[in-house]
Design a protein around this motif. Structure first.
Motif, mmCIF file in Angstrom:
data_model
loop_
_atom_site.group_PDB
_atom_site.id
_atom_site.type_symbol
_atom_site.label_atom_id
_atom_site.label_comp_id
_atom_site.label_asym_id
_atom_site.label_seq_id
_atom_site.Cartn_x
_atom_site.Cartn_y
_atom_site.Cartn_z
ATOM 1 N N SER A 330 0.829 -1.205 0.000
ATOM 2 C CA SER A 330 0.000 0.000 0.000
ATOM 3 C C SER A 330 0.865 1.257 0.000
ATOM 4 N N ALA A 331 1.952 1.227 0.770
ATOM 5 C CA ALA A 331 2.854 2.381 0.828
ATOM 6 C C ALA A 331 3.501 2.633 -0.533
ATOM 7 N N LEU A 332 3.858 1.561 -1.229
ATOM 8 C CA LEU A 332 4.466 1.723 -2.548
ATOM 9 C C LEU A 332 3.486 2.351 -3.541
ATOM 10 N N GLN A 333 2.212 2.023 -3.413
ATOM 11 C CA GLN A 333 1.215 2.598 -4.309
ATOM 12 C C GLN A 333 0.857 4.033 -3.934
ATOM 13 N N ALA A 334 1.199 4.442 -2.732
ATOM 14 C CA ALA A 334 0.899 5.811 -2.290
ATOM 15 C C ALA A 334 1.756 6.849 -2.998
ATOM 16 N N THR A 335 2.712 6.415 -3.821
ATOM 17 C CA THR A 335 3.539 7.352 -4.597
ATOM 18 C C THR A 335 2.809 7.848 -5.848
ATOM 19 N N LEU A 336 1.622 7.312 -6.111
ATOM 20 C CA LEU A 336 0.852 7.688 -7.291
ATOM 21 C C LEU A 336 0.501 9.178 -7.274
ATOM 22 N N ASP A 337 0.640 9.860 -8.416
ATOM 23 C CA ASP A 337 0.213 11.255 -8.507
ATOM 24 C C ASP A 337 -0.457 11.495 -9.864
ATOM 25 N N ALA A 338 -0.818 12.731 -10.131
ATOM 26 C CA ALA A 338 -1.607 13.051 -11.327
ATOM 27 C C ALA A 338 -0.880 12.719 -12.621
ATOM 28 N N GLY A 339 0.441 12.699 -12.596
ATOM 29 C CA GLY A 339 1.182 12.435 -13.820
ATOM 30 C C GLY A 339 1.642 10.992 -13.966
ATOM 31 N N SER A 340 1.201 10.109 -13.077
ATOM 32 C CA SER A 340 1.677 8.726 -13.084
ATOM 33 C C SER A 340 1.057 7.906 -14.208
ATOM 34 N N SER A 341 1.805 6.920 -14.646
ATOM 35 C CA SER A 341 1.267 5.897 -15.550
ATOM 36 C C SER A 341 0.906 4.674 -14.718
ATOM 37 N N ALA A 342 0.268 3.711 -15.348
ATOM 38 C CA ALA A 342 -0.152 2.513 -14.622
ATOM 39 C C ALA A 342 1.045 1.697 -14.117
ATOM 40 N N ASP A 343 2.210 1.878 -14.737
ATOM 41 C CA ASP A 343 3.395 1.155 -14.274
ATOM 42 C C ASP A 343 3.726 1.477 -12.819
ATOM 43 N N THR A 344 3.295 2.641 -12.354
ATOM 44 C CA THR A 344 3.618 3.082 -11.002
ATOM 45 C C THR A 344 3.059 2.146 -9.941
ATOM 46 N N ILE A 345 1.928 1.511 -10.219
ATOM 47 C CA ILE A 345 1.260 0.714 -9.184
ATOM 48 C C ILE A 345 1.690 -0.743 -9.169
#
Length: 387
Positions: A330-345
């Motif tokens: 969950s913490a790793l996915q919390a780095t998601l922001d408005a400019g993220s791509s799906a690779d981020t999750i």
């Protein structure tokens, strides 16, 4: 094992299979995505509200009968979902699906516990956990394939042959069992718990659209509190309560219940929103969105299978490590922001999936080990499912 796993697979796959199809459903049925959120939510609402009552009924009238009845209801509701002419009929049929799913989910682990013992029981729970992971993996991908290349209605049509096979197998091979002696039904306990859990689930669903301070939201929270208080009073006075409150005096049992609550909330709550984000914001098709969720489910399947092969491990070790991995994911996915791509999750989903693979088999086994058989296994498992 096959008969029980097939039912479990279908009821769980229908939690996730609709997530990638919602945009197409909204277009075909001429409605909004906000309205169709109830296609997902009403299933969860019915499942949560009815599980404990269904588990109690299974103790009295027979676990096989309740499982089989749930399977038949689920199959019939799937057909109605597939031919629904409008959003109202679809949502109503999904509610009936939730009723059938409650009958299945409230008895699956108890049936496994009854048919297996010793090391075989540990392997059976590992297979059950792997089935959960496969269902979660198959849902978005199969839903995406059927929606993109056929029609969203096929996500419900596909239930029919699998469920019919499960019905035939259940009739032929699953043994019946019920609690010894005649037990007086706890009608008031069933009603008050159903109202409490249903009102709470409705309030949580409604709060995000109308706000936490909206009159309807607050009214449902108040109703949930009042119904829960009445439930506790009724259960403390009934000779055969649907939930033996004295079980919560056991730290082990209470810890298992809390682990079940944390597992569901922390590992799965965001999947619907991630699927919608990928389709409506990033512009991915249903198949591509489903494939991005697949690594989580694959990780859960692999870890669950390995745990069954090399285990059993102490429940506190596997559950503690699994919950820690879910927190890290969950913490790793919390780095998601408005400019993220799906690779981020993806990395966070994989780590969370590993945690799910560790916790899920251990949770069922530990729950059964913490409560004597005569205290009502289906009720205990149903309580975990209510989370």
């Amino acid at each position: 094992m096959a008969a029980i796993s097939l039912g479990t697979f279908m009821l769980l796959v229908d939690v996730t299979i609709v997530t990638v199809a919602l945009p197409d459903m909204a277009k075909d049925l001429d409605t909004t995505l906000a309205d169709l959120e109830w296609v997902v939510d009403i299933y969860a609402l019915a499942l949560a509200a009815l599980l404990l009552g269904v588990g109690s009924s299974a103790d009295r009238i027979g676990r096989k009968k309740v499982y089989l009845s749930g399977l038949i209801v689920f199959t019939a509701a799937s057909l109605v979902c597939a031919i629904a002419p409008n959003a109202g009929v679809l949502i109503a049929a999904r509610a009936v699906q939730g009723l059938g799913a409650a009958g299945m989910f409230g008895t699956t682990i108890a049936l496994l516990g009854m048919h297996y013992s010793g090391r075989e029981r540990g392997v059976a729970f590992a297979v059950w956990g792997a089935t959960n992971a496969i269902a979660a993996a198959a849902g978005p991908v199969v839903g995406g394939l059927l929606t993109e290349y056929l029609d969203w209605r096929w996500i419900f049509f596909v239930n029919l042959p699998v469920c019919l096979i499960a019905v035939v197998m259940t009739v032929r091979v699953v043994r019946e069992a019920k609690s010894p002696g005649r037990q007086r039904a706890d009608v008031l306990g069933t009603i008050t718990f159903t109202v409490a859990s249903g009102a709470l689930t409705f309030a949580l669903i409604h709060a995000h659209s109308d706000g936490w301070g909206a009159p309807l939201t607050l009214g449902m929270f108040v109703l949930a509190v009042v119904a829960l208080a009445l439930f506790l009073v009724v259960e403390s006075r009934h000779e055969h309560p649907i939930l033996d409150l004295s079980l919560f005096r056991r730290p082990t049992f209470t810890g298992i219940m809390l682990s079940g609550l944390i597992l569901q909330g922390a590992a799965f709550a965001y999947l619907l929103f991630e699927s919608l984000w990928m389709q409506t914001v990033l512009g991915y098709g249903p198949v591509k969105a489903g494939l991005y969720i697949l690594p989580m489910c694959g990780a859960a399947f692999v870890v669950s299978t390995l745990a069954g092969k090399f285990g059993p491990f102490p429940a506190r070790t596997s559950m503690g490590a699994g919950l820690a991995l879910i927190a890290l994911g969950s913490a790793l996915q919390a780095t998601l922001d408005a400019g993220s791509s799906a690779d981020t999750i993806v990395a966070g989903l994989v780590v969370s999936g590993m945690g799910v693979g560790l916790v899920t088999p251990s949770l069922g086994a530990a729950a059964l080990a913490s409560v004597p058989f005569e205290r009502g296994w289906p009720r205990v498992i149903s309580l975990i499912g209510c989370w």
